[in-house]
Design an enzyme around this catalytic site. Structure first.
Site, mmCIF file in Angstrom:
data_model
loop_
_atom_site.group_PDB
_atom_site.id
_atom_site.type_symbol
_atom_site.label_atom_id
_atom_site.label_comp_id
_atom_site.label_asym_id
_atom_site.label_seq_id
_atom_site.Cartn_x
_atom_site.Cartn_y
_atom_site.Cartn_z
ATOM 1 N N LYS A 12 -10.635 52.977 -90.398
ATOM 2 C CA LYS A 12 -10.266 54.477 -90.332
ATOM 3 C C LYS A 12 -9.303 54.693 -89.176
ATOM 4 O O LYS A 12 -9.474 54.671 -88.102
ATOM 5 C CB LYS A 12 -11.662 55.604 -90.152
ATOM 6 N N HIS A 68 -17.679 56.441 -88.940
ATOM 7 C CA HIS A 68 -16.964 55.947 -90.085
ATOM 8 C C HIS A 68 -16.432 54.435 -89.840
ATOM 9 O O HIS A 68 -16.697 53.960 -88.752
ATOM 10 C CB HIS A 68 -15.275 56.689 -90.531
#
Ligand code: NAD
Length: 265
Positions: free
Chosen positions: A157, A153
């Protein structure tokens, strides 16, 4: 009549895409775009913020009464407030925020006796099909295949591993009789880091602006099978959340999942 919708976390990366696609689809009456009190865009037109043009609705911090359904993609600490509103207003809830603690999950469970609720760590169609497949594949391949989950990600995040990686692991565990979360190995380092049989390795990569990539690796001596899911943009999650909100509105109180929305169970 269009269901009355409140979007929580409306100025966030997900919130803006949810608003934009909801405006474009014209299937909801958007009655509020909710943000934290001190957000710098409070008071600005929510449509302009979402990039669609003005919709005569200002980004605000209050939840007005009378919504049929809420979509919340914000932060774990906000879930309580959203849930209280839904209980008071008998509104349906699509909760996409990841990283919720056990206490919050218990509250969700209790609330689902009174309101229709979907908590989904990943609202994309492809990932939900993967959720349904992964346990079956583990069972078919058998005990001799080592299982490792690698998720990637963007650098912003907050939680790790991703909620989707945990759901993939949980589904493998319930299909194969492993104990969740005891069988998980988070990353690996050191001189005594030999793989233990039956464990599931989970690895979280955080880099650049990667939207979301999940790989489930099943490997034994001689071959490897990999299931891979790549989200090209946040729209896949936003579309799934809106589809869930439409499906959920007016359903009887219960805890539903994207698998219900997609007819996978
Ligand atoms: P983000 O940080 O861009 O957005 C979160 C927004 O919530 C921010 O704008 C923040 O100001 C707002 N917020 C904070 N406190 C608030 C409050 N009290 N009331 C209302 N809003 C408040 O994050 P993001 O990338 O949009 O992700 C949001 C969440 O959704 C994360 O938990 C992420 O992991 C999750 N997510 C879930 C899925 C899924 O399919 N379920 C997909 C992508 C992201």
């Amino acid at each position: 009549m269009n269901a009355k919708l409140i979007v929580v976390g409306a100025a966030g990366r997900m919130g803006k895409r949810i608003l934009s696609l909801a405006i474009e689809a014209g299937q909801f009456g958007i009655i509020a775009a909710v943000e934290r009190k001190d957000h710098p865009d409070i008071g600005k037109d929510a449509g302009l913020l979402a990039g669609t043009g003005p919709i005569d609705l200002k980004l605000g911090s209050a939840y007005p009464s009378g919504a049929d359904v809420l979509i919340d993609f914000s932060q774990p600490a906000v879930a309580d407030c959203t849930l209280d509103y839904c209980l008071e207003n008998a509104a349906a809830l699509v909760l996409g925020t990841t990283g919720l603690g056990d206490k919050q999950q218990e509250k969700n469970k209790a609330a689902s006796a009174k309101i229709p609720l979907i908590y989904g760590t990943n609202m994309s169609v492809g990932m939900n099909v993967l959720f349904a497949l992964v346990g079956k594949l583990a069972l078919m391949l058998g005990e001799d295949y080592d299982i490792e989950i690698v998720e990637q990600h963007h650098r912003f995040k907050k939680d790790a591993p991703s909620g989707s990686a945990l759901t993939l692991a949980k589904n493998i565990c319930s299909a194969t009789g492993r104990s969740f979360p005891d069988c998980l190995t988070h990353g690996r380092s050191g001189k005594d880091a030999l793989r233990q049989k039956g464990t599931i390795g989970i690895h979280a990569v955080r880099a650049g602006d990667i939207t979301g990539i999940h790989s489930v690796i099943f490997s034994t001596l001689g071959e490897t099978v990999t299931l891979n899911h790549t989200a090209h943009s946040r729209d896949t999650f936003a579309r799934g959340a809106l589809r869930a909100a439409k499906w959920l509105t007016g359903k009887k109180p219960a805890s539903y999942s994207m698998a219900n929305v997609l007819g996978l169970k």
